[in-house]
Write a protein that holds these residues in place. Structure first.
Motif, short mmCIF file in Angstrom:
data_model
loop_
_atom_site.label_atom_id
_atom_site.label_comp_id
_atom_site.label_asym_id
_atom_site.label_seq_id
_atom_site.Cartn_x
_atom_site.Cartn_y
_atom_site.Cartn_z
N THR A 111 0.83 -1.21 0.00
CA THR A 111 0.00 0.00 0.00
C THR A 111 0.86 1.25 0.00
OG1 THR A 111 -1.74 -1.18 1.20
CG2 THR A 111 -1.81 1.22 1.24
N LEU A 112 1.90 1.26 0.82
CA LEU A 112 2.74 2.45 0.92
C LEU A 112 3.49 2.72 -0.37
CD1 LEU A 112 4.16 1.92 4.52
CD2 LEU A 112 2.61 3.73 3.79
N ASP A 151 5.22 6.97 18.20
CA ASP A 151 5.05 7.61 19.50
C ASP A 151 3.74 8.39 19.53
OD1 ASP A 151 5.76 8.67 22.09
OD2 ASP A 151 6.25 10.55 21.08
N PRO A 152 2.82 8.08 20.44
CA PRO A 152 1.51 8.73 20.43
C PRO A 152 1.55 10.24 20.66
CG PRO A 152 1.81 7.42 22.43
CD PRO A 152 2.93 7.08 21.51
N ASP A 153 2.61 10.73 21.33
CA ASP A 153 2.68 12.16 21.61
C ASP A 153 3.04 12.98 20.37
OD1 ASP A 153 2.04 11.80 24.27
OD2 ASP A 153 4.13 11.68 24.92
N THR A 154 3.60 12.35 19.35
CA THR A 154 4.05 13.10 18.18
C THR A 154 3.55 12.53 16.87
OG1 THR A 154 6.09 11.78 18.07
CG2 THR A 154 6.17 13.79 19.38
N ALA A 155 2.63 11.57 16.92
CA ALA A 155 2.26 10.83 15.70
C ALA A 155 1.00 11.34 15.01
CB ALA A 155 2.09 9.35 16.02
N ASP A 156 0.44 12.48 15.43
CA ASP A 156 -0.75 12.95 14.71
C ASP A 156 -0.32 13.55 13.37
OD1 ASP A 156 -0.98 16.22 15.03
OD2 ASP A 156 0.14 15.27 16.66
N THR A 157 -1.17 13.36 12.38
CA THR A 157 -0.82 13.72 11.00
C THR A 157 -0.49 15.19 10.84
OG1 THR A 157 -2.26 11.94 10.20
CG2 THR A 157 -1.63 13.64 8.61
N ALA A 160 1.47 9.30 4.97
CA ALA A 160 0.54 8.25 4.54
C ALA A 160 0.00 7.55 5.78
CB ALA A 160 1.24 7.26 3.63
N VAL A 161 -1.32 7.57 5.93
CA VAL A 161 -1.95 6.90 7.07
C VAL A 161 -2.57 5.61 6.57
CG1 VAL A 161 -3.67 7.07 8.90
CG2 VAL A 161 -2.39 9.11 8.20
N ALA A 177 0.74 6.24 10.95
CA ALA A 177 1.29 7.27 10.07
C ALA A 177 2.70 6.89 9.63
CB ALA A 177 1.31 8.62 10.78
N TYR A 178 2.95 7.04 8.33
CA TYR A 178 4.25 6.72 7.76
C TYR A 178 4.73 7.88 6.90
CZ TYR A 178 2.93 1.90 8.94
OH TYR A 178 2.53 0.76 9.59
N ALA A 179 6.05 7.96 6.75
CA ALA A 179 6.65 8.94 5.85
C ALA A 179 7.86 8.30 5.18
CB ALA A 179 7.06 10.20 6.60
#
Length: 427
Positions: A9-10, A50-56, A89-90, A95-97
């Motif tokens: 997909t990615l 990391d949940p603290d920094t992973a928002d899109t 890309a979610v 989330a991926y980059a």
């Protein structure tokens, strides 16, 4: 392969060809990375975990910043856009980059010549000065033109970003000091101050909240670069410097955990020794808690050897901008030096730190007075910081254990050699 990313997909989203090999890169403490080789080249695939920094929105903001920094000539590795033009890309809620692969290696301060230490300080100064440029640009406007760039005389030697090497993340600090009005730390013997005791559970809960939230409120995820909301982030309320009363409670809790750990080992013995030692230091120096206030600015947020890649003798890329935010700039300079130039015995290489600090002050336009105040605040932070022990005993996470001997010894040595350390950053 654990936590295997959805490559099909990615790669389709990024039009990056077909996968030939995908190998986990040395896993950091916050996120996950992979060296990805495809029919179209070699890439670094980052899983923002990391949940603290992973928002899109936050990741997208980091990407826009690195793109503008690249336009100014700062050595970074901006992400690659997908078919839809987006750099994040979610897939499946993750989330991926995708970044170009930077061939390079990490270098500790012990591996740097005095000249390279100066280049390192100048590089961080250029980063801070350049962030001021790009964060002021109105939303939707490209990075400043050549006339607005950092003067070439202040820029370190750079190389073309063609790939990427190994990486790792530092752990979040459980307590960070706030900006303070630039003042020199009080001279002479400190005045002991008895801590004000409150409910034990309440203090531990407060420390847990600091761990989760962090002391610096980030700009809202939806705030575009240069917007009023982004500028308001510069004046947000920062958390106070660590309260020794809280630290005393934490020390007692950790000592209890050490006693309960079975079978006891050499790490437990060292942890107990350092906890008792630190408690004594705090009892003697509690009156030196730094004040509030002081200059803040946009910073990388996690500048250390594992987030800087070298190709040959020159920096090739500053990586991992997850903790981009508004903090006291001089504190980042001091904190980075304490990581780059710490020796295995917990002392700092002060001649190298002095060369680094002089170059940083020139490039960033920072005054010796500002650096002296930052030394005071970072020293206090180190004196009250036990994140490595918390990871070991509260989470059962031992990945940072190898750093503990030198890090814990540094706080003791720094207290004893405070004037010499301050002089290295201000001479």
């Amino acid at each position: 392969m654990p936590h295997a990313p959805p490559l099909g997909t990615l790669l389709h989203r990024y039009a990056a060809g077909s996968a030939l090999a995908c190998e986990p890169v040395e896993e950091g403490l916050l996120n996950r990375g992979y060296r990805l080789r495809t029919t179209r080249g070699c890439y670094f695939l980052k899983h923002h975990f990391d949940p603290d920094t992973a928002d899109t929105a936050s990741i997208t903001r980091q990407h826009r910043v690195t793109e503008r920094l690249a336009d100014l000539g700062v050595p970074v590795a901006p992400p690659l856009p997908g078919r839809d033009g987006r750099t994040v890309a979610v897939v499946g809620g993750h989330a991926y980059a995708l970044h170009p692969w930077i061939e390079g290696r990490h270098r500790h301060g012990s591996q740097l010549t005095p000249g390279q230490c100066g280049r390192l300080g100048a590089l961080l100064g250029v980063v801070h000065a350049s962030l001021e440029h790009v964060m002021r640009a109105p939303a939707g406007q490209s990075a400043p033109g050549p006339e607005a760039r950092v003067p070439p005389a202040r820029e370190p030697e750079r190389t073309t970003q063609a790939g990427r090497g190994a990486r790792a993340d530092r752990a979040p600090r459980s307590q960070r000091t706030p900006p303070a009005e630039p003042v020199t730390a009080p001279a002479g013997p400190p005045t002991p101050a008895a801590p004000v005791r409150t409910d034990r559970a309440d203090r531990l809960d407060r420390l847990d909240r600091l761990d989760r939230v962090g002391p610096v409120p980030p700009v809202g995820p939806a705030a575009p670069l240069g917007s009023a909301a982004a500028e308001r982030g510069r004046t947000g309320v920062l958390a106070p410097s660590p309260d020794p009363a809280d630290t005393f409670v934490l020390i007692e809790d950790l000592l209890a955990r050490v006693r309960r750990h079975r079978p006891a080992d050499c790490f437990d013995e060292l942890a107990r020794h350092r906890l008792l030692e630190r408690r004594g230091l705090l009892e003697r120096h509690a009156g030196r808690r730094p004040p509030h206030g002081g200059p803040v600015g946009w910073v990388h947020g996690d500048f250390h050897p594992f987030n800087l890649l070298y190709r040959g003798d020159a920096p090739a890329a500053i990586i991992d901008w997850d903790r981009l935010g508004v903090q006291p700039r001089a504190e980042e300079a001091v904190r980075a030096a304490a990581i780059f130039f710490v020796r295995p015995d917990g002392t700092l290489d002060l001649p190298k730190a002095r060369t680094y600090a002089r170059a940083y002050r020139r490039a960033a336009g920072a005054s010796p007075r500002e650096l002296a105040a930052a030394v005071h605040r970072v020293w206090w932070e180190r004196l009250n910081d036990f994140w490595m022990l918390r990871w070991h005993y509260e989470r059962g996470d031992t990945r940072a254990d190898s750093q503990f001997p030198a890090s814990s010894a540094l706080a003791v040595w720094w207290t004893r050699e405070y004037d010499a350390v301050c002089g290295a950053f201000t001479d």
